[in-house]
Write an enzyme that holds these catalytic residues in place. Structure first.
Site, PDB file in Angstrom:
ATOM      1  N   CYS A   2       0.846  -1.180   0.000  1.00 28.52           N
ATOM      2  CA  CYS A   2       0.000   0.000   0.000  1.00 28.52           C
ATOM      3  C   CYS A   2       0.887   1.238   0.000  1.00 28.52           C
ATOM      4  O   CYS A   2       1.833   1.337   0.769  1.00 28.52           O
ATOM      5  CB  CYS A   2      -0.958   0.081   1.186  1.00 28.52           C
ATOM      6  SG  CYS A   2      -2.157  -1.238   1.243  1.00 28.52           S
ATOM      7  N   ARG A  27       4.060  -0.376  -4.635  1.00 30.74           N
ATOM      8  CA  ARG A  27       3.733  -0.895  -3.308  1.00 30.74           C
ATOM      9  C   ARG A  27       2.390  -1.614  -3.279  1.00 30.74           C
ATOM     10  O   ARG A  27       2.016  -2.208  -2.265  1.00 30.74           O
ATOM     11  CB  ARG A  27       3.713   0.250  -2.300  1.00 30.74           C
ATOM     12  CG  ARG A  27       5.010   0.994  -2.212  1.00 30.74           C
ATOM     13  CD  ARG A  27       4.909   2.101  -1.209  1.00 30.74           C
ATOM     14  NE  ARG A  27       4.812   1.566   0.120  1.00 30.74           N
ATOM     15  CZ  ARG A  27       5.846   1.345   0.911  1.00 30.74           C
ATOM     16  NH1 ARG A  27       7.051   1.622   0.510  1.00 30.74           N
ATOM     17  NH2 ARG A  27       5.681   0.853   2.107  1.00 30.74           N
ATOM     18  N   TRP A  76      -2.718  -2.765  -1.800  1.00 33.34           N
ATOM     19  CA  TRP A  76      -2.450  -4.198  -1.959  1.00 33.34           C
ATOM     20  C   TRP A  76      -3.391  -4.869  -0.967  1.00 33.34           C
ATOM     21  O   TRP A  76      -3.256  -4.713   0.247  1.00 33.34           O
ATOM     22  CB  TRP A  76      -0.995  -4.518  -1.627  1.00 33.34           C
ATOM     23  CG  TRP A  76      -0.616  -5.940  -1.898  1.00 33.34           C
ATOM     24  CD1 TRP A  76      -0.230  -6.477  -3.092  1.00 33.34           C
ATOM     25  CD2 TRP A  76      -0.579  -7.014  -0.960  1.00 33.34           C
ATOM     26  NE1 TRP A  76       0.042  -7.811  -2.953  1.00 33.34           N
ATOM     27  CE2 TRP A  76      -0.165  -8.178  -1.650  1.00 33.34           C
ATOM     28  CE3 TRP A  76      -0.859  -7.133   0.403  1.00 33.34           C
ATOM     29  CZ2 TRP A  76      -0.016  -9.421  -1.032  1.00 33.34           C
ATOM     30  CZ3 TRP A  76      -0.721  -8.363   1.018  1.00 33.34           C
ATOM     31  CH2 TRP A  76      -0.299  -9.489   0.300  1.00 33.34           C
ATOM     32  N   ASN A 102      -2.220   1.676   5.677  1.00 31.95           N
ATOM     33  CA  ASN A 102      -1.332   0.603   5.212  1.00 31.95           C
ATOM     34  C   ASN A 102      -1.070  -0.281   6.422  1.00 31.95           C
ATOM     35  O   ASN A 102      -0.718   0.226   7.482  1.00 31.95           O
ATOM     36  CB  ASN A 102      -0.016   1.208   4.712  1.00 31.95           C
ATOM     37  CG  ASN A 102       1.030   0.147   4.410  1.00 31.95           C
ATOM     38  OD1 ASN A 102       0.694  -1.006   4.151  1.00 31.95           O
ATOM     39  ND2 ASN A 102       2.289   0.535   4.446  1.00 31.95           N
ATOM     40  N   GLY A 103      -1.249  -1.590   6.284  1.00 28.34           N
ATOM     41  CA  GLY A 103      -0.995  -2.502   7.401  1.00 28.34           C
ATOM     42  C   GLY A 103      -2.240  -3.312   7.734  1.00 28.34           C
ATOM     43  O   GLY A 103      -3.135  -3.467   6.897  1.00 28.34           O
ATOM     44  N   GLU A 486      17.897 -17.723  -7.108  1.00 27.97           N
ATOM     45  CA  GLU A 486      17.433 -16.386  -7.493  1.00 27.97           C
ATOM     46  C   GLU A 486      16.887 -16.391  -8.931  1.00 27.97           C
ATOM     47  O   GLU A 486      15.871 -15.754  -9.216  1.00 27.97           O
ATOM     48  CB  GLU A 486      18.573 -15.365  -7.326  1.00 27.97           C
ATOM     49  CG  GLU A 486      18.275 -13.946  -7.767  1.00 27.97           C
ATOM     50  CD  GLU A 486      17.120 -13.274  -7.040  1.00 27.97           C
ATOM     51  OE1 GLU A 486      16.565 -13.852  -6.102  1.00 27.97           O
ATOM     52  OE2 GLU A 486      16.745 -12.164  -7.466  1.00 27.97           O
ATOM     53  N   LYS A 490      13.052 -15.284  -9.850  1.00 27.30           N
ATOM     54  CA  LYS A 490      12.742 -14.224 -10.816  1.00 27.30           C
ATOM     55  C   LYS A 490      11.759 -14.736 -11.858  1.00 27.30           C
ATOM     56  O   LYS A 490      10.814 -14.047 -12.229  1.00 27.30           O
ATOM     57  CB  LYS A 490      14.009 -13.722 -11.531  1.00 27.30           C
ATOM     58  CG  LYS A 490      14.946 -12.849 -10.745  1.00 27.30           C
ATOM     59  CD  LYS A 490      14.483 -11.419 -10.549  1.00 27.30           C
ATOM     60  CE  LYS A 490      13.767 -11.243  -9.235  1.00 27.30           C
ATOM     61  NZ  LYS A 490      14.554 -10.979  -8.061  1.00 27.30           N
ATOM     62  N   GLU A 493       8.155 -15.262 -10.359  1.00 29.98           N
ATOM     63  CA  GLU A 493       7.373 -14.071 -10.024  1.00 29.98           C
ATOM     64  C   GLU A 493       7.049 -13.218 -11.243  1.00 29.98           C
ATOM     65  O   GLU A 493       6.036 -12.540 -11.265  1.00 29.98           O
ATOM     66  CB  GLU A 493       8.054 -13.239  -8.931  1.00 29.98           C
ATOM     67  CG  GLU A 493       9.340 -12.578  -9.326  1.00 29.98           C
ATOM     68  CD  GLU A 493       9.957 -11.762  -8.190  1.00 29.98           C
ATOM     69  OE1 GLU A 493       9.221 -11.135  -7.417  1.00 29.98           O
ATOM     70  OE2 GLU A 493      11.201 -11.741  -8.104  1.00 29.98           O
ATOM     71  N   HIS A 509      19.743 -36.874  -5.769  1.00 29.38           N
ATOM     72  CA  HIS A 509      19.021 -37.262  -4.550  1.00 29.38           C
ATOM     73  C   HIS A 509      17.518 -37.058  -4.707  1.00 29.38           C
ATOM     74  O   HIS A 509      16.789 -37.112  -3.726  1.00 29.38           O
ATOM     75  CB  HIS A 509      19.554 -36.464  -3.352  1.00 29.38           C
ATOM     76  CG  HIS A 509      21.009 -36.700  -3.090  1.00 29.38           C
ATOM     77  ND1 HIS A 509      21.490 -37.882  -2.583  1.00 29.38           N
ATOM     78  CD2 HIS A 509      22.099 -35.930  -3.327  1.00 29.38           C
ATOM     79  CE1 HIS A 509      22.802 -37.835  -2.487  1.00 29.38           C
ATOM     80  NE2 HIS A 509      23.205 -36.656  -2.947  1.00 29.38           N
ATOM     81  N   LYS A 612       5.803  -4.470  -3.790  1.00 29.01           N
ATOM     82  CA  LYS A 612       7.129  -4.290  -3.211  1.00 29.01           C
ATOM     83  C   LYS A 612       6.965  -3.835  -1.764  1.00 29.01           C
ATOM     84  O   LYS A 612       5.958  -3.233  -1.414  1.00 29.01           O
ATOM     85  CB  LYS A 612       7.859  -3.208  -4.011  1.00 29.01           C
ATOM     86  CG  LYS A 612       9.351  -3.393  -3.997  1.00 29.01           C
ATOM     87  CD  LYS A 612       9.976  -2.541  -5.076  1.00 29.01           C
ATOM     88  CE  LYS A 612      11.462  -2.697  -5.069  1.00 29.01           C
ATOM     89  NZ  LYS A 612      11.909  -3.996  -5.549  1.00 29.01           N
TER      90      LYS A 612
HETATM   91  C1  F6R Z   1      11.834 -10.661  -5.315  1.00 29.95           C
HETATM   92  C2  F6R Z   1      11.749  -9.646  -4.293  1.00 29.95           C
HETATM   93  C3  F6R Z   1      11.388 -10.069  -2.927  1.00 29.95           C
HETATM   94  C4  F6R Z   1      12.116  -9.215  -1.875  1.00 29.95           C
HETATM   95  C5  F6R Z   1      11.602  -9.556  -0.472  1.00 29.95           C
HETATM   96  C6  F6R Z   1      12.355  -8.787   0.604  1.00 29.95           C
HETATM   97  O1  F6R Z   1      12.213 -10.131  -6.534  1.00 29.95           O
HETATM   98  O2  F6R Z   1      11.930  -8.492  -4.550  1.00 29.95           O
HETATM   99  O3  F6R Z   1      11.609 -11.426  -2.724  1.00 29.95           O
HETATM  100  O4  F6R Z   1      13.479  -9.455  -1.973  1.00 29.95           O
HETATM  101  O5  F6R Z   1      10.244  -9.266  -0.392  1.00 29.95           O
HETATM  102  O6  F6R Z   1      12.236  -7.410   0.405  1.00 29.95           O
HETATM  103  P1  F6R Z   1      13.230  -6.392   1.068  1.00 29.95           P
HETATM  104  O7  F6R Z   1      14.574  -6.628   0.500  1.00 29.95           O
HETATM  105  O8  F6R Z   1      12.683  -5.048   0.750  1.00 29.95           O
HETATM  106  O9  F6R Z   1      13.205  -6.684   2.544  1.00 29.95           O
END
Ligand code: F6R
Length: 617
Positions: A2, A27, A76, A102-103, A486, A490, A493, A509, A612
């Site tokens: 949010c 966000r 969100w 937000n929250g 990683e 990527k 997502e 295994h 994010k």
């Molecule tokens: C994936 C991604 C997330 C963040 C995770 C932690 O591309 O961006 O997995 O890495 O949500 O976020 P931060 O680093 O902001 O604590």
């Protein structure tokens, strides 16, 4: 999660709010809304389900009245689906008070019961509406927004940032924060509030962080900061280190494309000023971690979530090697629910791009309560996690807007490498000569990364040919293992494709059962120059999967011809030390995931269901 914006000043509030929401949309993008106080003393509200663009188009068709005070929100969803009704702002009973949130308000159920018993009518399924209705009623009693806000905030449990305006008090926006972000933008004759500085950096780079359990009131001519109990507090002012252009897409097709291209610079910035006479010296952490404390550290726990936890895994390999201290990497959300053993000599380092991830924040607080010393590796100035930690080592990747983390990951890894070299030097376990050689490798990385990124067309073509692929596996060993994890994250997502990363040695295994003819497998191939002879082992792994029909996409060092007979396609990285090649390989996997998502016509910057800065648990 949010995005929140507030404004009081001479500009048109709707313009400021919508502009701020655009920069905060990463966000959350389920719905958006704004509320402004009109010149005739009423409240105008407009909110819509869908991305911000839906709201913007509505506002172009029927503009809001000119206004000098308002709040805006991009959501969100947590409580209640992404509908017009659940979008914020929410209103008090008489429609003259608007509130955004937000929250999560954890005690919303008993409060809702109470309000229902008093005859309140709810128009949404959100927890937020409880706060709006309570505040509207409290204002009815006190006729003073700030004191009413204080009374209501004191009744709420959970994590929240709240902003509110009332039509009877034009020129005033009140805000509160508990375990959720809120910053003030300090202007001349105008003031701003935002979930982060991106909301207002276009107008001012003077910011003030709001502490836990504090309330802020902004008016055009100034701000007032108090605790929840009304005790005045002095805010911490700081200058934002980047300007508005850094958070704009520029000519790029997506923020993600731009941010990948910025990785070399992010690394350069993260190294800047931290190398003296060829050795790493991190004076900035000396307050929380003077040398004698670093010498007494007997264990390190690295905490993070998602991509940040994977950079922690890279840190584990390097810190253990260079500083000789045992390192564990733990997902922040698992850490505090299992009675971890922490001693006075345990160093807990959290890794977070946003500095606001709730899981990580709570884990840091928990570690501190249990007596551990905490270091924050963070990309966002003034955010909560560094403020809750004993020391901070900032990555300087600049604002990351695309939801999927890219440049923050490589910058985090570099910060961890710097920390490992600093620790090794301070503890006297890493000879200066070796340290200098590692520093030289680090300093050479940005240029090598620039070379890697020139393969964009090749990666795009590879991704296009795989746009119908339903499953991709990623294999790596040693420092290639976090890269495999990683790369898989990527792809999941961004392109919504089933993807798994494995340690290549683990294959036999179990996971090898997944291999069937045509299965796409990326393999991060270690350098043939490496003395630990992992290269032949990984080449054997490639042969094992090829024998079962896998289609192998190798990422291998320039000049490595041993992979050629077994790989269907090869992407190249320049020669670098063992610990450094992962930072080159990962950029190719970031590009690949982005290109595959683009080839499928997906929104690269705002993947479905994500946001994010995950500020809920
Ligand atoms: C994936 C991604 C997330 C963040 C995770 C932690 O591309 O961006 O997995 O890495 O949500 O976020 P931060 O680093 O902001 O604590």
């Amino acid at each position: 999660m949010c995005g929140i914006v507030g404004y009081a000043g001479p500009r048109d509030a709707t313009d400021v709010l919508v502009g701020g929401l655009k920069r905060l949309e990463y966000r959350g993008y389920d719905s958006a809304g704004v509320a402004v106080i009109t010149p005739d003393g009423s409240l105008a509200v407009h909110k819509r389900a869908g991305k911000l663009g839906v709201l913007e188009r509505d506002l172009q068709r029927s503009p809001m009245p000119q206004s000098a005070t308002g709040i805006g929100h991009t959501r969100w969803a947590t409580h209640g689906g992404p509908t017009d009704g659940n979008a914020h702002p929410h209103l008090g009973d008489d429609g003259r008070l608007a509130l955004i949130h937000n929250g999560i308000i954890e005690n919303f159920a008993p409060l809702k019961e109470e309000l229902l018993a008093e005859g309140a009518e709810f128009t949404s399924e959100t927890d937020t509406e409880v706060a709006a209705l309570l505040l509207g009623r409290e204002f009815g009693r006190t006729k003073d927004l700030l004191s009413a806000f204080r009374a209501v905030v004191g009744r709420l449990h959970g994590a929240f940032t709240l902003l509110a305006v009332h039509a009877d008090e034009p020129g005033l926006v009140v805000g509160a924060r508990r375990n959720s972000p809120l910053v003030v933008g300090l202007g001349e004759g105008e003031q701003f509030l935002g979930s982060d500085v991106a909301a207002f950096v276009q107008y001012t780079r003077r910011a003030m962080a709001i502490g836990q359990d504090q309330i802020v009131a902004i008016r055009p001519d100034g701000i007032e900061l108090t605790t929840f109990d009304g005790e005045p507090v002095q805010g911490e002012e700081y200058e934002v280190a980047w300007d508005a252009a850094a958070a704009e897409k520029g000519g790029w097709s997506s923020f993600m494309a731009k941010e990948i291209s910025e990785e070399p610079e992010a690394l350069e910035q993260t190294l800047l000023g931290r190398v003296h006479d060829g050795l790493v010296v991190l004076d900035e952490i000396g307050g929380g971690f003077p040398d004698d404390v670093l010498r007494s550290v007997d264990r390190i726990v690295l905490l993070g979530a998602g991509t940040s936890a994977y950079s922690g895994l890279l840190g584990k390999y390097t810190i253990e090697k260079w500083a000789g201290v045992p390192v564990e990497v733990e997902l922040a959300h698992e850490f505090r629910y299992r009675d971890p053993v922490l001693g006075p000599n345990t160093l807990v380092a959290s890794i977070s791009q946003s500095g606001e991830t709730m899981d990580t924040l709570m884990a840091v607080k928990y570690a501190r309560e249990r007596g551990a010393r905490t270091l924050s590796i963070c990309n966002t100035q003034g955010s909560t996690i560094p403020r809750e930690s004993d020391a901070v080592l900032y990555t300087r990747a600049g604002p990351e807007v695309a939801v999927a983390s890219t440049k923050a990951f490589t910058a985090q890894a570099v910060a961890l490498y710097l920390f490992g070299l600093h620790l090794g030097r301070v503890r006297g376990v890493l000879p200066d000569g070796e340290s200098r050689a590692m520093v030289a490798e680090l300093q050479a990385l940005p240029e090598k990364l620039r070379q890697v990124l020139t393969q964009g067309d090749e990666v795009r073509e590879m991704a296009r040919q795989m746009s119908d692929t339903r499953s991709v596996l990623f294999l790596g060993r040693h420092v290639g293992y976090p890269v495999a994890l990683e790369g898989a994250l990527k792809l999941k997502e961004l392109a919504y494709i089933h993807a798994e990363g494995f340690a290549a040695g683990e294959l036999k295994h179990g996971p090898i059962a997944l291999i069937e003819p045509g299965q796409r497998v990326f393999v991060i191939v270690p350098s043939p120059r490496d003395t630990s002879s992992l290269h032949p082992k990984v080449v054997s792994n490639i042969q094992e999967i090829r024998a079962r029909g896998a289609y192998v996409l190798a990422i291998a060092e320039e000049g490595d011809v041993a992979v050629l007979p077994y790989a269907d396609e090869v992407l190249r990285i320049p020669l670098a030390g063992t610990m450094f090649e992962p930072l080159l390989a990962v950029a190719l996997l970031q590009q690949f995931a982005m290109e595959l998502a683009a080839a499928k016509g997906l929104d690269v910057d705002q993947p479905r269901n994500l946001a994010k800065s995950v500020t809920v648990e």
